[in-house]
Design a protein around this motif. Sequence first.
Motif, PDB file in Angstrom:
ATOM      1  N   GLU A  66       0.829  -1.207   0.000  1.00  0.00           N
ATOM      2  CA  GLU A  66       0.000   0.000   0.000  1.00  0.00           C
ATOM      3  C   GLU A  66       0.864   1.258   0.000  1.00  0.00           C
ATOM      4  O   GLU A  66       0.595   2.222  -0.729  1.00  0.00           O
ATOM      5  CB  GLU A  66      -0.912  -0.015   1.227  1.00  0.00           C
ATOM      6  CG  GLU A  66      -1.961   1.078   1.245  1.00  0.00           C
ATOM      7  CD  GLU A  66      -2.911   0.925   2.415  1.00  0.00           C
ATOM      8  OE1 GLU A  66      -4.125   1.099   2.219  1.00  0.00           O
ATOM      9  OE2 GLU A  66      -2.435   0.630   3.540  1.00  0.00           O
ATOM     10  N   MET A  67       1.914   1.265   0.808  1.00  0.00           N
ATOM     11  CA  MET A  67       2.787   2.431   0.891  1.00  0.00           C
ATOM     12  C   MET A  67       3.567   2.639  -0.404  1.00  0.00           C
ATOM     13  O   MET A  67       3.736   3.776  -0.866  1.00  0.00           O
ATOM     14  CB  MET A  67       3.751   2.286   2.068  1.00  0.00           C
ATOM     15  CG  MET A  67       3.097   2.375   3.437  1.00  0.00           C
ATOM     16  SD  MET A  67       2.251   3.948   3.733  1.00  0.00           S
ATOM     17  CE  MET A  67       3.633   5.090   3.732  1.00  0.00           C
ATOM     18  N   ILE A  68       4.036   1.562  -1.001  1.00  0.00           N
ATOM     19  CA  ILE A  68       4.786   1.697  -2.250  1.00  0.00           C
ATOM     20  C   ILE A  68       3.869   2.189  -3.368  1.00  0.00           C
ATOM     21  O   ILE A  68       4.275   2.997  -4.214  1.00  0.00           O
ATOM     22  CB  ILE A  68       5.467   0.364  -2.611  1.00  0.00           C
ATOM     23  CG1 ILE A  68       6.578   0.070  -1.588  1.00  0.00           C
ATOM     24  CG2 ILE A  68       6.047   0.418  -4.024  1.00  0.00           C
ATOM     25  CD1 ILE A  68       7.242  -1.266  -1.759  1.00  0.00           C
ATOM     26  N   ASP A  69       2.630   1.716  -3.376  1.00  0.00           N
ATOM     27  CA  ASP A  69       1.653   2.251  -4.329  1.00  0.00           C
ATOM     28  C   ASP A  69       1.490   3.756  -4.132  1.00  0.00           C
ATOM     29  O   ASP A  69       1.421   4.526  -5.099  1.00  0.00           O
ATOM     30  CB  ASP A  69       0.297   1.559  -4.146  1.00  0.00           C
ATOM     31  CG  ASP A  69       0.211   0.248  -4.912  1.00  0.00           C
ATOM     32  OD1 ASP A  69       0.905   0.114  -5.938  1.00  0.00           O
ATOM     33  OD2 ASP A  69      -0.546  -0.638  -4.476  1.00  0.00           O
ATOM     34  N   TYR A  70       1.425   4.168  -2.870  1.00  0.00           N
ATOM     35  CA  TYR A  70       1.266   5.594  -2.560  1.00  0.00           C
ATOM     36  C   TYR A  70       2.475   6.394  -3.047  1.00  0.00           C
ATOM     37  O   TYR A  70       2.322   7.452  -3.672  1.00  0.00           O
ATOM     38  CB  TYR A  70       1.075   5.777  -1.060  1.00  0.00           C
ATOM     39  CG  TYR A  70       1.113   7.217  -0.610  1.00  0.00           C
ATOM     40  CD1 TYR A  70       0.084   8.098  -0.943  1.00  0.00           C
ATOM     41  CD2 TYR A  70       2.179   7.706   0.149  1.00  0.00           C
ATOM     42  CE1 TYR A  70       0.123   9.424  -0.535  1.00  0.00           C
ATOM     43  CE2 TYR A  70       2.219   9.024   0.560  1.00  0.00           C
ATOM     44  CZ  TYR A  70       1.192   9.880   0.218  1.00  0.00           C
ATOM     45  OH  TYR A  70       1.231  11.195   0.614  1.00  0.00           O
ATOM     46  N   GLN A 284      -5.412   7.188   1.882  1.00  0.00           N
ATOM     47  CA  GLN A 284      -6.806   6.980   1.504  1.00  0.00           C
ATOM     48  C   GLN A 284      -7.299   8.103   0.594  1.00  0.00           C
ATOM     49  O   GLN A 284      -8.076   7.862  -0.341  1.00  0.00           O
ATOM     50  CB  GLN A 284      -7.678   6.887   2.764  1.00  0.00           C
ATOM     51  CG  GLN A 284      -7.349   5.706   3.662  1.00  0.00           C
ATOM     52  CD  GLN A 284      -7.435   4.377   2.933  1.00  0.00           C
ATOM     53  OE1 GLN A 284      -8.313   4.162   2.093  1.00  0.00           O
ATOM     54  NE2 GLN A 284      -6.515   3.468   3.251  1.00  0.00           N
ATOM     55  N   ALA A 285      -6.840   9.328   0.855  1.00  0.00           N
ATOM     56  CA  ALA A 285      -7.228  10.450  -0.003  1.00  0.00           C
ATOM     57  C   ALA A 285      -6.690  10.256  -1.416  1.00  0.00           C
ATOM     58  O   ALA A 285      -7.380  10.532  -2.408  1.00  0.00           O
ATOM     59  CB  ALA A 285      -6.710  11.761   0.590  1.00  0.00           C
ATOM     60  N   ALA A 286      -5.452   9.764  -1.514  1.00  0.00           N
ATOM     61  CA  ALA A 286      -4.858   9.519  -2.830  1.00  0.00           C
ATOM     62  C   ALA A 286      -5.613   8.421  -3.567  1.00  0.00           C
ATOM     63  O   ALA A 286      -5.822   8.499  -4.782  1.00  0.00           O
ATOM     64  CB  ALA A 286      -3.386   9.137  -2.669  1.00  0.00           C
ATOM     65  N   LYS A 287      -6.038   7.398  -2.832  1.00  0.00           N
ATOM     66  CA  LYS A 287      -6.803   6.314  -3.459  1.00  0.00           C
ATOM     67  C   LYS A 287      -8.114   6.831  -4.034  1.00  0.00           C
ATOM     68  O   LYS A 287      -8.506   6.478  -5.151  1.00  0.00           O
ATOM     69  CB  LYS A 287      -7.078   5.208  -2.433  1.00  0.00           C
ATOM     70  CG  LYS A 287      -5.899   4.302  -2.154  1.00  0.00           C
ATOM     71  CD  LYS A 287      -6.320   3.194  -1.200  1.00  0.00           C
ATOM     72  CE  LYS A 287      -5.185   2.215  -0.964  1.00  0.00           C
ATOM     73  NZ  LYS A 287      -5.583   1.127  -0.042  1.00  0.00           N
ATOM     74  N   ARG A 288      -8.797   7.676  -3.267  1.00  0.00           N
ATOM     75  CA  ARG A 288     -10.070   8.215  -3.752  1.00  0.00           C
ATOM     76  C   ARG A 288      -9.865   9.079  -4.988  1.00  0.00           C
ATOM     77  O   ARG A 288     -10.689   9.087  -5.905  1.00  0.00           O
ATOM     78  CB  ARG A 288     -10.743   9.022  -2.640  1.00  0.00           C
ATOM     79  CG  ARG A 288     -11.324   8.164  -1.524  1.00  0.00           C
ATOM     80  CD  ARG A 288     -12.263   8.972  -0.651  1.00  0.00           C
ATOM     81  NE  ARG A 288     -11.556  10.017   0.070  1.00  0.00           N
ATOM     82  CZ  ARG A 288     -11.032   9.854   1.279  1.00  0.00           C
ATOM     83  NH1 ARG A 288     -11.121   8.685   1.892  1.00  0.00           N
ATOM     84  NH2 ARG A 288     -10.411  10.853   1.878  1.00  0.00           N
ATOM     85  N   THR A 289      -8.734   9.809  -5.018  1.00  0.00           N
ATOM     86  CA  THR A 289      -8.445  10.658  -6.176  1.00  0.00           C
ATOM     87  C   THR A 289      -8.182   9.821  -7.419  1.00  0.00           C
ATOM     88  O   THR A 289      -8.646  10.133  -8.520  1.00  0.00           O
ATOM     89  CB  THR A 289      -7.219  11.547  -5.890  1.00  0.00           C
ATOM     90  OG1 THR A 289      -7.484  12.353  -4.743  1.00  0.00           O
ATOM     91  CG2 THR A 289      -6.914  12.439  -7.083  1.00  0.00           C
TER      92      THR A 289
END
Length: 292
Positions: A66-70, A284-289
Amino acid sequence: MNHRTCLDWLFFWNALIRIDPWLLTSQKISLKAVIRHLPGAGWAMTLNAYLFLTRRFEKDQAHIEEMIDYYANSKHAYQLLLFPEGTDKDYRATERSRQFALKQGLVHYNYVLHPRTTGFTVMLRKMRQVDYVKTIYDVTVAYADAIVQSEFELVSNGSCPKNIHFHVSKVNVDSLPEKDDESIAQWLANRWKAKEEKLAQFYNSDDVERRVFKIDSDCDKVFKLTTKSIVVYGAVMTYWLFTSVFLIYVFLYYPLQYLLVLLTLTIFIGSQFLIGGFEYIPIQAAKRTIYS
């Protein structure tokens, strides 16, 4: 990097300043999850989206990915400082490493701990999957004189190493095995064996002034303290000196600041209980974007 003391990451910042001061703005560090709960320093690390690990693979694997995706989706070229040994080399960790080596039929190391290879292979596999790694920098740290094991020793004893050496090797990630986790784990184990030999050579001399890494004059480059680095040092120290004095003054003479302290405690402690840590908010904000 090998993890000789709890302060390795802090001293490494001085090396980064010599190489390129801007590297300090792009560094992320892999740390024990418990550190995120430290008031002040730990909370600042969560704000900077550091990678916190519980050392329980079932839980850490999802968090690593998850962090690497971010990091990758942020489009910023971050550097991730990883300590594969999992902890600093104090007496207890050294004894655990010795027991592990005995059980696995491995050689006991005197200067490093046997690395934990699982987390490294997961990180590398995920970084390759999202095309977020080109180079691995293998860093070996050695202390020529005093070895200060922790922040407590630094403060209580008032001692600090005068000479710290970092040997940095640049490795093209394409030179590592691509799909075989066992081969990647063996590659990491071989690097740690080389570190042990390198550190044995470093500490071979009883004269601390002669303790240096062996340098290949044709390939290696020594980064010296430049005028640019000195200016950066001065600017950073000046900024934090005035900022600290200002915040102390405001805290002492403006009672409403106690409300700010209470609000800060509520936000950070609440985020830890409700979502696991403040770093999950931008994730989570980045995922929603991305998915909106």
